[in-house]
Scaffold this motif. Structure first.
Motif, PDB file in Angstrom:
ATOM      1  N   LYS A 343       0.742  -0.825  -0.008  1.00 22.91           N
ATOM      2  CA  LYS A 343      -0.152   0.120   0.603  1.00 22.91           C
ATOM      3  C   LYS A 343       0.900   1.267  -0.299  1.00 22.91           C
ATOM      4  CE  LYS A 343      -2.938  -2.300   3.148  1.00 22.91           C
ATOM      5  NZ  LYS A 343      -3.717  -2.411   4.666  1.00 22.91           N
ATOM      6  N   HIS A 346       0.970   7.221   3.229  1.00 25.39           N
ATOM      7  CA  HIS A 346       1.598   8.092   3.902  1.00 25.39           C
ATOM      8  C   HIS A 346       0.764   7.831   4.574  1.00 25.39           C
ATOM      9  CE1 HIS A 346      -1.929  10.638   4.177  1.00 25.39           C
ATOM     10  NE2 HIS A 346      -1.005  11.692   4.863  1.00 25.39           N
ATOM     11  N   LYS A 504      -3.236 -11.286   9.514  1.00 27.20           N
ATOM     12  CA  LYS A 504      -2.198 -10.131   8.768  1.00 27.20           C
ATOM     13  C   LYS A 504      -1.117 -11.064   7.964  1.00 27.20           C
ATOM     14  CE  LYS A 504       0.343  -6.289   7.364  1.00 27.20           C
ATOM     15  NZ  LYS A 504       1.045  -4.971   7.458  1.00 27.20           N
ATOM     16  N   ILE A 509      -3.628  -5.030   8.198  1.00 26.72           N
ATOM     17  CA  ILE A 509      -4.352  -4.573   9.390  1.00 26.72           C
ATOM     18  C   ILE A 509      -5.587  -4.020   8.463  1.00 26.72           C
ATOM     19  CG2 ILE A 509      -5.132  -3.220  11.459  1.00 26.72           C
ATOM     20  CD1 ILE A 509      -1.162  -4.384  11.792  1.00 26.72           C
ATOM     21  N   GLU A 510      -5.223  -2.638   8.078  1.00 25.91           N
ATOM     22  CA  GLU A 510      -6.512  -1.738   7.380  1.00 25.91           C
ATOM     23  C   GLU A 510      -7.292  -2.300   6.363  1.00 25.91           C
ATOM     24  OE1 GLU A 510      -6.758   1.003   8.803  1.00 25.91           O
ATOM     25  OE2 GLU A 510      -5.397   1.523  10.635  1.00 25.91           O
TER      26      GLU A 510
HETATM   27  P1  XMP Z   1      -1.463  -3.060   7.035  1.00 26.96           P
HETATM   28  O1  XMP Z   1      -2.757  -1.889   6.674  1.00 26.96           O
HETATM   29  O2  XMP Z   1      -0.376  -2.377   6.100  1.00 26.96           O
HETATM   30  O3  XMP Z   1      -1.149  -1.842   7.520  1.00 26.96           O
HETATM   31  O4  XMP Z   1      -1.443  -4.096   7.454  1.00 26.96           O
HETATM   32  C1  XMP Z   1       0.120  -1.742   8.733  1.00 26.96           C
HETATM   33  C2  XMP Z   1      -0.148  -0.677   9.662  1.00 26.96           C
HETATM   34  O5  XMP Z   1       0.359   0.538   9.049  1.00 26.96           O
HETATM   35  C3  XMP Z   1      -0.897   1.658   9.559  1.00 26.96           C
HETATM   36  N1  XMP Z   1      -0.890   2.327   8.693  1.00 26.96           N
HETATM   37  C4  XMP Z   1      -0.646   3.652   7.628  1.00 26.96           C
HETATM   38  N2  XMP Z   1      -0.043   4.435   8.384  1.00 26.96           N
HETATM   39  N3  XMP Z   1       0.042   5.712   7.011  1.00 26.96           N
HETATM   40  C5  XMP Z   1       0.447   5.477   7.904  1.00 26.96           C
HETATM   41  O6  XMP Z   1       0.778   6.597   8.759  1.00 26.96           O
HETATM   42  C6  XMP Z   1      -0.539   4.759   6.086  1.00 26.96           C
HETATM   43  O7  XMP Z   1      -1.019   5.696   5.107  1.00 26.96           O
HETATM   44  C7  XMP Z   1      -0.991   3.552   6.080  1.00 26.96           C
HETATM   45  N4  XMP Z   1      -1.957   2.359   5.769  1.00 26.96           N
HETATM   46  C8  XMP Z   1      -1.589   1.937   7.122  1.00 26.96           C
HETATM   47  C9  XMP Z   1      -1.864   0.279   9.919  1.00 26.96           C
HETATM   48  O8  XMP Z   1      -2.709   1.153  10.545  1.00 26.96           O
HETATM   49  C10 XMP Z   1      -1.580  -0.301  10.363  1.00 26.96           C
HETATM   50  O9  XMP Z   1      -0.841   0.355  12.430  1.00 26.96           O
END
Ligand code: XMP
Length: 512
Positions: A343, A346, A504, A509-510
């Motif tokens: 992803k 940002h 995951k 997570i999101e």
């Molecule tokens: P995912 O969804 O990739 O998230 O498993 C892992 C951790 O990263 C956070 N997250 C972000 N933090 N900018 C941030 O500063 C972002 O764009 C962003 N996208 C996901 C998410 O909340 C989780 O803690």
């Protein structure tokens, strides 16, 4: 004042950050650098000791990375861990080869010789092993200090030169007494005083910032997250009103969060700084109209954020410094440059150089997250803010599947507030992150005597230590039931609540 320090030379092992964490827990400052760090730089850093980390390679292959062998002439203690231990053996004239059986997991180590590294460690202790190579012959001057059933050299040392090598990983939690061993190394063997405390850090950082910034002006993008908040307060302590904080409220924050940030940092708050809140919710909504694809949403929010911030910054005029909330794991990660883009994250705290400024200042660049929180506490930032869970830069924009609308934002904010309130009351432990998200699915329900056709909320709660992998938390059914009840009763537009039980990987997570 320069802190006494330990240098961690990273050979690519997966636990390098953990080694640094443990050393810091002994109140000793340390830095992680790649194994290719030039010897001149090492001399300049003048560490009290060096730790060589684990790594994925074999020391005996052609072009193996072995670091600069001149570190063994510096006259300071060296500890090699796993691959690092094999580097010591190989470089100093011992022999490393593939073991008959690889050892993996929790293993009993028997400490066979008295060693300063194992002071206060039991003679039979459990350690985490993960290797296929092992030391077959130890170099001259060394003696074996411990062994396991499959590994005759679980550790070795040359106490006169203060070189220590352990085949296991003292930095991981699975090594029961690993923390004591690392503490022995940095405090007893390297003779560090252990003066790295957060109050010391605050004091020296504020002094340094004062002299670096002088009468200059600084600008900080405040997101309300832990890092940018602590960075801003540290700056304000050093330069007061020469600092301006711009808080872009993109309207995608959790319920009441924008106001909470303003209460702490605004004119009625406790800090002496210039605070500007920009309520840009409508602008973001406009930009997100009809957009459904997750990456597009992320890009639009990121881009819009920059434009709004830029516009505000222009009103302030040229500044000398732009403050960023970069923390040490970011520094280590970007230094090693490995990241697959799942992803496009940002981070609202991190901005490129589009504002008119001369230099970037990163007051937290040496700290781990829990150290940042501790600094925040010592600076008087409210606990609620200091212990805040990670919140993605694009905010609720990526917790609403499909198009983002004002109505959906309100739904997810209200459902999330109930979820958080109930979970906090319930006392469920070990939750790394939890939140409500809004699916794009509407389904049929019945309320009172009438048919409903409303949205489904999805609840997510994960246990994780690094956010790279995570398990869905097993929240007791009664608690989920209660939350689900409250949400469908209190949040208009919702008639169904789902619980996300995927880990995951394969999920993230999101939701977007
Ligand atoms: P995912 O969804 O990739 O998230 O498993 C892992 C951790 O990263 C956070 N997250 C972000 N933090 N900018 C941030 O500063 C972002 O764009 C962003 N996208 C996901 C998410 O909340 C989780 O803690």
């Amino acid at each position: 004042m320069k802190h006494e320090s330990i240098l961690i030379l990273d050979f690519g092992g997966q636990y390098n950050q953990l080694i640094a964490r443990r050393v810091r827990e002994s109140h000793v400052y340390c830095e992680v650098h790649p194994d290719t760090m030039p010897i001149e730089k090492i001399r300049e850093m003048n560490p009290r000791g060096i730790i060589l980390t684990g790594g994925p390679q074999s020391v005996y292959v052609e072009n193996a990375v072995l670091g600069d062998s001149r570190i063994f002439e510096l006259g300071i203690p060296i500890l090699g861990i796993c691959y690092g231990a094999q580097v010591i053996a190989h470089v100093l004239g011992g022999k490393v080869d593939k073991a008959e059986t690889s050892e993996y997991g929790r293993t009993e180590v028997s400490i066979d010789k008295k060693s300063p590294l194992f002071e206060n460690v039991s003679t039979k202790t459990i350690a985490w092993m993960s290797h296929t190579d092992r030391i077959f012959e130890i170099p001259n001057g060394f003696e074996v200090t411990s062994s396991t059933q499959n590994c005759p050299v679980a550790s070795m040392e040359d106490s006169s030169r203060k070189f220590y090598a352990v085949q296991f990983h003292p930095e991981v939690m699975h090594t029961d007494e690993g923390k004591i061993m690392l503490d022995n190394f940095v405090r007893k063997i390297c003779e560090c005083r252990g003066d790295w405390t957060m109050s010391n850090f605050i004091q020296t950082t504020v002094e340094n910032l004062k002299s670096r910034i002088g009468s200059g002006r600084a600008l900080c993008a405040l997101s309300g997250g832990v890092d940018s908040s602590v960075a801003a307060v540290l700056m304000s302590k050093a330069i007061g009103k020469q600092l301006t904080c711009v808080f872009v409220d993109h309207g995608l924050l959790r319920k009441n969060e924008g106001d909470e940030v303003e209460q702490v940092f605004g004119s009625s708050g406790i800090y002496d700084l210039n605070f500007i809140r920009v309520n840009a919710g409508d602008e973001f909504l406009q930009a997100l109209k009809n957009v459904t694809e997750p990456e597009s949403k992320r890009k639009i929010i990121g881009e819009k954020f920059i434009r709004v911030f830029e516009r505000e910054a222009k009103k302030i005029g040229a500044v000398d410094f732009l403050v960023q909330g970069t923390i040490y794991p970011d520094v280590i990660e970007s230094g090693l440059g490995r990241a697959a883009t799942i992803k496009s994250h940002h981070n609202v705290g991190g901005l490129p150089n589009y504002v008119d400024f001369k230099e970037i200042v990163e007051p937290l660049r040496l700290l781990f997250k829990d150290e940042v929180r501790e600094v925040g506490r010592q600076l008087g930032i409210p606990e609620k803010l200091v212990s805040r869970q990670p919140f993605p830069g694009p905010g609720l924009g990526i917790r609403i599947i499909g198009e983002v609308t004002a109505e959906k934002i309100s739904i997810v904010q209200n459902a999330d507030a109930i979820y958080r309130e109930e979970l906090e009351k319930s006392g469920v432990k070990n939750l790394g992150q939890y939140f409500a998200a809004l699916t794009n699915m509407r389904s049929v329900g019945v309320m009172g005597d009438g048919r409903t056709y409303d949205y489904a909320i999805v609840l997510r709660a994960v246990e994780t230590s690094d956010f790279m992998t995570a398990n869905a938390s097993q929240i007791p059914w009664e608690i989920l039931g209660k939350i689900s009840n409250r949400i469908v009763n209190e949040v208009k537009g919702v008639n169904r609540v789902l619980y996300d039980c995927t880990s995951k990987p394969p999920a993230t997570i999101e939701l977007e």
